[in-house]
Design a protein around this motif. Structure first.
Motif, short mmCIF file in Angstrom:
data_model
loop_
_atom_site.label_atom_id
_atom_site.label_comp_id
_atom_site.label_asym_id
_atom_site.label_seq_id
_atom_site.Cartn_x
_atom_site.Cartn_y
_atom_site.Cartn_z
N ARG A 121 0.83 -1.21 0.00
CA ARG A 121 0.00 0.00 0.00
C ARG A 121 0.86 1.26 0.00
NH1 ARG A 121 -4.50 -0.96 4.48
NH2 ARG A 121 -5.15 1.11 3.79
N VAL A 122 1.96 1.26 0.74
CA VAL A 122 2.86 2.42 0.75
C VAL A 122 3.45 2.63 -0.63
CG1 VAL A 122 5.08 3.27 1.63
CG2 VAL A 122 3.40 2.35 3.22
N THR A 123 3.84 1.55 -1.29
CA THR A 123 4.40 1.64 -2.65
C THR A 123 3.36 2.21 -3.61
OG1 THR A 123 5.84 -0.24 -2.21
CG2 THR A 123 5.47 0.33 -4.51
N ASP A 124 2.12 1.74 -3.50
CA ASP A 124 1.05 2.27 -4.35
C ASP A 124 0.84 3.76 -4.11
OD1 ASP A 124 0.61 -0.17 -5.53
OD2 ASP A 124 -1.19 -0.65 -4.37
N MET A 125 0.84 4.15 -2.84
CA MET A 125 0.65 5.56 -2.51
C MET A 125 1.80 6.42 -3.03
SD MET A 125 -0.90 5.59 1.29
CE MET A 125 -2.41 4.78 1.70
N GLN A 126 3.01 5.88 -3.00
CA GLN A 126 4.15 6.61 -3.56
C GLN A 126 3.93 6.88 -5.04
OE1 GLN A 126 7.50 4.06 -2.37
NE2 GLN A 126 8.49 5.95 -1.70
#
Length: 85
Positions: free
Chosen positions: A52-57
């Motif tokens: 999820r953090v990667t997607d948000m980045q």
């Protein structure tokens, strides 16, 4: 901006991996507070959070590109509307 995103994501992922994410819980009525380990530190949960953090980045990077584009368009419009330009 890319460096900030990477540092922020790395720090979040590190905290998740280390299980430092904690919640506050009281010892009892009128007693002092203690730190209690957070829930959901199993590897599947951590992997999902990292995803999820990667997607948000990626979403944040796309929004930054769109903002840069909009700023350039506004600057061009301003330059064209200035008298004597």
């Amino acid at each position: 901006m890319g460096l900030l995103q990477s540092d922020l994501a790395s720090a979040i992922a590190e905290r998740i991996r280390a299980g430092i994410q904690r919640k506050r819980r009281g010892k009892g009525f009128g007693q002092e507070w203690v730190d209690a380990p957070g829930e959901g530190t199993d590897p599947g949960y951590v992997g999902e959070l990292e995803h999820r953090v990667t997607d948000m980045q990626g979403q944040l990077a796309e929004m930054a590109e769109r903002l840069d584009f909009a700023e350039r368009l506004l600057a061009q419009k301003r330059e064209r509307s200035l008298p004597g330009a």
